[in-house]
Design a protein around this motif. Structure first.
Motif, PDB file in Angstrom:
ATOM      1  N   ALA A 106      14.686   5.603  -1.016  1.00 34.26           N
ATOM      2  CA  ALA A 106      13.494   6.457  -1.077  1.00 34.26           C
ATOM      3  C   ALA A 106      12.559   5.996  -2.198  1.00 34.26           C
ATOM      4  O   ALA A 106      11.334   5.979  -2.026  1.00 34.26           O
ATOM      5  CB  ALA A 106      13.904   7.911  -1.280  1.00 34.26           C
ATOM      6  N   THR A 107      13.136   5.604  -3.331  1.00 32.39           N
ATOM      7  CA  THR A 107      12.327   5.095  -4.444  1.00 32.39           C
ATOM      8  C   THR A 107      11.609   3.815  -4.037  1.00 32.39           C
ATOM      9  O   THR A 107      10.417   3.635  -4.309  1.00 32.39           O
ATOM     10  CB  THR A 107      13.214   4.842  -5.685  1.00 32.39           C
ATOM     11  N   LEU A 108      12.337   2.920  -3.376  1.00 29.13           N
ATOM     12  CA  LEU A 108      11.724   1.674  -2.896  1.00 29.13           C
ATOM     13  C   LEU A 108      10.615   1.971  -1.893  1.00 29.13           C
ATOM     14  O   LEU A 108       9.566   1.332  -1.910  1.00 29.13           O
ATOM     15  CB  LEU A 108      12.770   0.759  -2.264  1.00 29.13           C
ATOM     16  N   SER A 109      10.859   2.939  -1.039  1.00 30.52           N
ATOM     17  CA  SER A 109       9.857   3.318  -0.037  1.00 30.52           C
ATOM     18  C   SER A 109       8.580   3.818  -0.710  1.00 30.52           C
ATOM     19  O   SER A 109       7.469   3.484  -0.290  1.00 30.52           O
ATOM     20  CB  SER A 109      10.431   4.387   0.885  1.00 30.52           C
ATOM     21  N   THR A 110       8.715   4.595  -1.781  1.00 31.08           N
ATOM     22  CA  THR A 110       7.561   5.079  -2.535  1.00 31.08           C
ATOM     23  C   THR A 110       6.799   3.910  -3.157  1.00 31.08           C
ATOM     24  O   THR A 110       5.563   3.858  -3.108  1.00 31.08           O
ATOM     25  CB  THR A 110       8.009   6.069  -3.631  1.00 31.08           C
ATOM     26  N   GLN A 111       7.547   2.957  -3.748  1.00 31.65           N
ATOM     27  CA  GLN A 111       6.913   1.776  -4.343  1.00 31.65           C
ATOM     28  C   GLN A 111       6.170   0.964  -3.284  1.00 31.65           C
ATOM     29  O   GLN A 111       5.090   0.431  -3.542  1.00 31.65           O
ATOM     30  CB  GLN A 111       7.955   0.908  -5.046  1.00 31.65           C
ATOM     31  N   LEU A 112       6.748   0.877  -2.090  1.00 34.23           N
ATOM     32  CA  LEU A 112       6.086   0.163  -0.991  1.00 34.23           C
ATOM     33  C   LEU A 112       4.772   0.834  -0.610  1.00 34.23           C
ATOM     34  O   LEU A 112       3.778   0.151  -0.360  1.00 34.23           O
ATOM     35  CB  LEU A 112       7.001   0.095   0.236  1.00 34.23           C
ATOM     36  N   LYS A 113       4.768   2.149  -0.553  1.00 29.18           N
ATOM     37  CA  LYS A 113       3.541   2.872  -0.202  1.00 29.18           C
ATOM     38  C   LYS A 113       2.439   2.602  -1.221  1.00 29.18           C
ATOM     39  O   LYS A 113       1.279   2.398  -0.856  1.00 29.18           O
ATOM     40  CB  LYS A 113       3.816   4.374  -0.083  1.00 29.18           C
ATOM     41  N   LEU A 114       2.819   2.590  -2.504  1.00 26.44           N
ATOM     42  CA  LEU A 114       1.830   2.309  -3.557  1.00 26.44           C
ATOM     43  C   LEU A 114       1.291   0.876  -3.422  1.00 26.44           C
ATOM     44  O   LEU A 114       0.084   0.651  -3.545  1.00 26.44           O
ATOM     45  CB  LEU A 114       2.456   2.504  -4.940  1.00 26.44           C
ATOM     46  N   LEU A 115       2.175  -0.066  -3.168  1.00 13.17           N
ATOM     47  CA  LEU A 115       1.742  -1.452  -3.000  1.00 13.17           C
ATOM     48  C   LEU A 115       0.855  -1.593  -1.766  1.00 13.17           C
ATOM     49  O   LEU A 115      -0.154  -2.307  -1.804  1.00 13.17           O
ATOM     50  CB  LEU A 115       2.949  -2.386  -2.902  1.00 13.17           C
ATOM     51  N   ASN A 116       1.192  -0.897  -0.696  1.00 10.79           N
ATOM     52  CA  ASN A 116       0.379  -0.942   0.519  1.00 10.79           C
ATOM     53  C   ASN A 116      -1.036  -0.435   0.239  1.00 10.79           C
ATOM     54  O   ASN A 116      -2.021  -1.040   0.679  1.00 10.79           O
ATOM     55  CB  ASN A 116       1.034  -0.127   1.633  1.00 10.79           C
ATOM     56  N   THR A 117      -1.141   0.636  -0.515  1.00  7.41           N
ATOM     57  CA  THR A 117      -2.460   1.195  -0.867  1.00  7.41           C
ATOM     58  C   THR A 117      -3.273   0.165  -1.647  1.00  7.41           C
ATOM     59  O   THR A 117      -4.459  -0.039  -1.370  1.00  7.41           O
ATOM     60  CB  THR A 117      -2.294   2.484  -1.699  1.00  7.41           C
ATOM     61  N   ARG A 118      -2.631  -0.487  -2.607  1.00  4.93           N
ATOM     62  CA  ARG A 118      -3.333  -1.497  -3.403  1.00  4.93           C
ATOM     63  C   ARG A 118      -3.764  -2.677  -2.535  1.00  4.93           C
ATOM     64  O   ARG A 118      -4.860  -3.215  -2.700  1.00  4.93           O
ATOM     65  CB  ARG A 118      -2.438  -1.974  -4.550  1.00  4.93           C
ATOM     66  N   CYS A 119      -2.903  -3.090  -1.609  1.00  2.00           N
ATOM     67  CA  CYS A 119      -3.244  -4.200  -0.703  1.00  2.00           C
ATOM     68  C   CYS A 119      -4.440  -3.837   0.175  1.00  2.00           C
ATOM     69  O   CYS A 119      -5.354  -4.653   0.370  1.00  2.00           O
ATOM     70  CB  CYS A 119      -2.046  -4.573   0.178  1.00  2.00           C
TER      71      CYS A 119
END
Length: 187
Positions: free
Chosen positions: A11-24
């Motif tokens: 779940a933590t990794l999934s949250t980090q992925l969402k943040l990275l996706n937003t930045r991308c």
């Protein structure tokens, strides 16, 4: 690498992925690519080149989905470690590019690859696929070994040993290709 991964870590990794996706997504709106520039970086980590950061993110998301799958199916430690390492490497590479953009260093996005680099890159992709297949075969043999009796158990143990030896040789060759790719990048 991964001793035990629980749903909280995923779940933590999934949250980090969402943040990275937003930045991308934000950077993809700002960036324009000239016709003579290809959006390539860390070519050996991503199977498909993309003209957007989001295209690379989608590959990272697919790797994460596969990592979740192998963890949830309790596949062998070897294949879980392999998928985890692949995910970490892709995530780090993409995060590094986004951080470079944030710092105003966009030149890192535009690497041109020579014909020799493309050949090594393609060879690396084949090696990664081969390693993944070998790891799946090892995992399947381990399952058969655990359920076998008597002479069959010995047969599966011998196959596991042979497959692990093949994997070791394959991995050594993959590492030599990665070093070669790195050397070509520095030229």
């Amino acid at each position: 690498m991964v001793q035990s991964v629980d749903s909280q870590h995923l779940a933590t990794l999934s949250t980090q992925l969402k943040l990275l996706n937003t930045r991308c997504l934000e950077w993809d709106k700002k960036l324009t690519l000239n016709d003579n520039k290809s959006f390539r970086f860390e070519a050996h980590l991503f199977a498909i080149s993309s003209l957007t950061l989001t295209g690379y993110f989608e590959q990272l998301a697919a790797t994460f989905s596969h990592l979740e799958y192998v963890i949830n199916k309790s596949m062998g430690k070897t294949i879980i470690n392999y998928e985890c390492e692949k995910f970490v490497n892709q995530f780090s590479a993409l995060l590094n590019i986004v951080n470079q953009l944030d710092a105003g260093k966009a030149e890192g996005l535009y690497k041109r690859y020579s014909t020799q680099q493309e050949k090594v890159y393609q060879q690396l992709q084949r090696q990664y696929d081969y390693e993944k297949r070998l790891l799946s075969m090892i995992d399947a043999e381990i399952d058969l070994y655990e359920n076998a009796q008597g002479e069959q158990k010995l047969h599966h143990k011998m196959r596991i040993t042979a497959l692990k030896e093949r994997y070791q040789k394959c991995n050594e060759f993959t590492q030599s290709l990665e070093f070669k790719m790195e050397g070509l990048d520095n030229d």
